[in-house]
Scaffold this active site. Structure first.
Site, PDB file in Angstrom:
ATOM      1  CG  LEU A 153      -3.172   6.724   4.463  1.00  0.00           C
ATOM      2  CD1 LEU A 153      -3.166   7.080   2.897  1.00  0.00           C
ATOM      3  CD2 LEU A 153      -1.831   7.282   4.823  1.00  0.00           C
ATOM      4  N   GLY A 154      -6.844   5.106   6.057  1.00  0.00           N
ATOM      5  CA  GLY A 154      -7.059   3.784   6.944  1.00  0.00           C
ATOM      6  C   GLY A 154      -6.992   2.545   5.795  1.00  0.00           C
ATOM      7  CB  ILE A 156     -10.451   1.952   2.239  1.00  0.00           C
ATOM      8  CG1 ILE A 156     -11.235   0.829   2.623  1.00  0.00           C
ATOM      9  CG2 ILE A 156     -10.832   2.339   0.806  1.00  0.00           C
ATOM     10  CD1 ILE A 156     -12.773   1.131   2.862  1.00  0.00           C
ATOM     11  NE  ARG A 176     -10.409  15.513  12.991  1.00  0.00           N
ATOM     12  CZ  ARG A 176     -11.288  14.651  13.259  1.00  0.00           C
ATOM     13  NH1 ARG A 176     -11.086  13.480  13.941  1.00  0.00           N
ATOM     14  NH2 ARG A 176     -12.428  14.469  12.394  1.00  0.00           N
ATOM     15  CB  ILE A 231     -15.145   4.327  -2.904  1.00  0.00           C
ATOM     16  CG1 ILE A 231     -13.621   4.802  -2.479  1.00  0.00           C
ATOM     17  CG2 ILE A 231     -14.950   4.041  -4.272  1.00  0.00           C
ATOM     18  CD1 ILE A 231     -13.253   4.872  -0.761  1.00  0.00           C
ATOM     19  NE  ARG A 233     -21.398   4.670   4.836  1.00  0.00           N
ATOM     20  CZ  ARG A 233     -20.698   3.702   4.573  1.00  0.00           C
ATOM     21  NH1 ARG A 233     -20.047   3.467   3.431  1.00  0.00           N
ATOM     22  NH2 ARG A 233     -20.762   2.535   5.121  1.00  0.00           N
ATOM     23  CG  ASP A 257     -19.346   2.659  -4.715  1.00  0.00           C
ATOM     24  OD1 ASP A 257     -20.420   1.974  -5.749  1.00  0.00           O
ATOM     25  OD2 ASP A 257     -19.174   1.928  -3.896  1.00  0.00           O
ATOM     26  CD  GLU A 262     -25.292   5.176  -1.133  1.00  0.00           C
ATOM     27  OE1 GLU A 262     -25.692   4.123  -0.529  1.00  0.00           O
ATOM     28  OE2 GLU A 262     -24.390   5.664  -0.988  1.00  0.00           O
ATOM     29  CG  HIS A 280     -22.778   1.882  -1.425  1.00  0.00           C
ATOM     30  ND1 HIS A 280     -23.216   2.707  -0.237  1.00  0.00           N
ATOM     31  CD2 HIS A 280     -21.529   1.376  -0.901  1.00  0.00           C
ATOM     32  CE1 HIS A 280     -22.261   2.815   0.779  1.00  0.00           C
ATOM     33  NE2 HIS A 280     -21.420   1.678   0.409  1.00  0.00           N
ATOM     34  N   GLY A 282     -18.892  -1.239  -3.488  1.00  0.00           N
ATOM     35  CA  GLY A 282     -17.477  -1.321  -3.375  1.00  0.00           C
ATOM     36  C   GLY A 282     -17.014  -2.765  -2.944  1.00  0.00           C
TER      37      GLY A 282
HETATM   38  C1  DGY Z   1     -18.925  -0.225   3.797  1.00  0.00           C
HETATM   39  O1  DGY Z   1     -18.736  -1.658   3.904  1.00  0.00           O
HETATM   40  O2  DGY Z   1     -19.220   0.356   4.866  1.00  0.00           O
HETATM   41  C2  DGY Z   1     -18.580   0.198   2.445  1.00  0.00           C
HETATM   42  O3  DGY Z   1     -19.740   1.056   2.084  1.00  0.00           O
HETATM   43  C3  DGY Z   1     -18.388  -0.773   1.348  1.00  0.00           C
HETATM   44  O4  DGY Z   1     -18.497  -0.351   0.251  1.00  0.00           O
END
Ligand code: DGY
Length: 307
Positions: A153-154, A156, A176, A231, A233, A257, A262, A280, A282
């Site tokens: 919950l940062g 993004i 956590r 979205i 890793r 994504d 990758e 990827h 985003g």
């Molecule tokens: C990042 O900037 O780390 C993200 O992967 C964007 O999608």
């Protein structure tokens, strides 16, 4: 007065950012690992700033060769290959672009969720292939009223939660420790969050601490009507277990994504029609990439102020 020296460590820094930095600083790099090594050997003692991405390795050994380093600015949200502990020990600030890209990545998370649940990729093919006149497209699954679980919950995760609430969904999250002042239900464990979610969105950092966090048991706790969205890793998810669950129907659908290796995406995943796949992307819009350029330049501008 001599301009501050900044090392561009990653080849992933866009030309626009490099041009803006070159107006302000003496720039070194980018280059392949051997070139960076030679630049550090020759100029390490005067490098005061680094512009990088989370994909370029910035480890303790390299940091030890940079005694004048004051600041690291990262052109990405992810800080995957940066030794944050070693930076913290020397009190060197590290900035990233997560505030600049959070809304864009959150939009993509919501898009992947809806595309997976309404099967929009298959629906597009249905129309283009001329099947509509012969058969109605199968019913999709709704998102209204569902519980959306946010792993992280940062910037993004919070941006996804705000959008989900506006759509009539009910956020809950796993970190956590509970976030002070946050009214959403909190879980300290990814499996407990999965058991309490209809849609599960991975929005936490990658790196060794979270590798494999979404394992077979977390995926099993989601169930056949649930959707998983990633979205963040690829390495956070046990990808073979995810594929098995999607093939067997143990998990309803997924919107992805990011992937473990990758740009290689397993054939089994590419063959599934209950999955939506993206390369990827985003943060990949003109506007957000511009905001990310700005965030790196602004961060490094601190070096312009005489210490
Ligand atoms: C990042 O900037 O780390 C993200 O992967 C964007 O999608």
């Amino acid at each position: 007065m001599r301009r501050a020296t900044v090392l561009v460590l990653s080849s992933g820094i866009p030309a626009a950012t490099i041009a803006a930095l070159a107006e302000r600083f003496d720039l070194l790099g980018p280059g392949d690992p051997d070139e960076i090594d030679a630049l550090v050997a020759a100029h390490g003692a005067r490098i005061r700033g680094i512009a990088t991405t989370g994909k370029a390795r910035l480890d303790r050994a390299l940091l030890a060769r940079l005694p004048a380093l004051e600041l690291v600015a990262c052109y990405s949200a992810g800080l995957d290959k940066i030794d944050r502990e070693a930076l913290a020990e020397r009190g060197i600030p590290l900035t990233n672009s997560s505030a600049a890209l959070a809304d864009e990545v959150a939009d993509l998370a919501i898009a992947l969720m809806i595309m997976a649940r309404r099967r929009l990729v298959a629906a597009d093919a249905h129309v283009r292939g001329g099947a509509w006149a012969k058969a109605a497209f199968p019913l999709g699954r709704s998102v209204m009223g569902l519980r959306i679980g946010l792993l992280g919950l940062g910037h993004i995760g919070s941006a996804i939660a705000r959008r989900a609430e506006a759509m009539g969904m009910h956020p809950r999250y796993c970190t956590r420790r509970a976030v002070a002042g946050c009214a959403y239900p909190h879980h300290a464990d990814a499996r407990a969050l999965a058991a309490d979610s209809d849609v599960f969105v991975i929005a936490c950092p990658g790196g060794p601490a979270n590798r494999g966090l979404v394992d077979r048991s977390v995926i099993a706790a989601l169930g056949p009507d649930a959707t998983l969205v990633n979205i963040a890793r690829g390495e956070i998810v046990d990808e073979p277990a995810l594929i098995e669950a999607l093939v067997s129907g143990q998990l309803g659908s997924a919107g992805l994504d990011v992937f473990a290796d990758e740009p290689n995406v397993p054939l089994a995943l590419r063959q599934l029609d209950n999955v939506v796949l993206a390369p990827h992307l985003g943060s990949a819009t003109v506007e957000t990439r511009h905001a990310m350029d700005e965030s790196v330049v602004r961060a490094l501008e601190r070096l312009l102020v005489p210490g």
